[in-house]
Write a protein that holds these residues in place. Structure first.
Motif: not given
Length: 225
Positions: A49, A78, A101, A108
């Motif tokens: 991630l 991310l 975000k 997620l």
């Protein structure tokens, strides 16, 4: 399954690690491109991630090195960089998915699982407990090598427990994963589902135990002799 979380904001990293850890994944953390390179050089990961705004540059620039070190690893961006150009460049440069975000925790985790199931990545090892084996890629359940059929809710519950084998699966997490936040489900529905699954596994000779930790959750372990 092990995930490398690359995030330089400490509180965000803590919250994200807690979220995906509760979903049954092992989580390592890195806070820079340099730390990411060091991590993938020494540890095998199923998924990375990767944030973009890191202290030593755009996290996207680490993607080539990650792929070179671990060719089959999945990489999800991310990041707060949410313009269309940002998303296109991230995917064009090789990311398997691009999550912006703020995000919903359930989404997620679902996208992580979908990313790991996608063809072409590393084959995820079956989870084995006692005589039971659960394949996270196909969701096939075998006992003593023989395939067994479970009802959908039994399978959802078994997956949630198996991913956290020998660790406590909190009630609230199990409830979300098994019942998908349905508002018409009674509070004791989880206890009933666990009791049914426990009896089913005993009948099938799975060699596992489902322990109750009152007020906390449940835990799947190999059956003691």
């Amino acid at each position: 399954m092990r995930i490398l979380l690359v995030e330089d904001e400490l509180e965000a990293a803590r919250l994200i690690a807690s979220l995906i850890g509760a979903a049954g994944f092992l989580v390592d953390r890195a806070s820079s491109i340099a730390a990411t390179r060091a991590a993938v050089a020494r540890t095998a990961y199923d998924l990375v991630l990767l944030d973009r705004r890191l202290p030593d540059g755009d996290g996207l620039s680490a993607l080539t090195h990650v792929r070179a070190a671990q060719p089959g690893v999945r990489v999800m961006m991310l990041t707060a960089m949410d313009s269309l150009d940002d998303k296109v460049s991230g995917l064009d440069d090789g990311a398997d998915d691009y999550v912006t975000k703020p995000f919903q925790g359930e989404e997620l985790v679902a996208r992580i699982r979908a990313c790991l199931r996608r063809a072409g990545g590393p084959r995820l090892a079956p989870i084995r407990v006692g005589a039971l084996s659960f394949d996270p890629a196909t969701r096939e359940v075998t006992i003593e090598g023989k395939t067994v059929a479970l009802h959908r809710r039994e399978l959802d519950l078994l997956e949630a427990l198996a991913r956290r084998a020998s660790r406590v699966a909190p009630r609230e997490i199990l409830f979300e994963e098994v019942f998908a936040k349905r508002f018409d489900v009674q509070d004791n529905a989880l206890d009933t589902a666990v009791s049914r699954l426990r009896r089913r596994l005993e009948t099938l000779g799975a060699g596992v135990s489902v322990h109750t930790l009152r007020g906390v959750g449940y835990m799947l372990t190999e059956q003691a002799d």
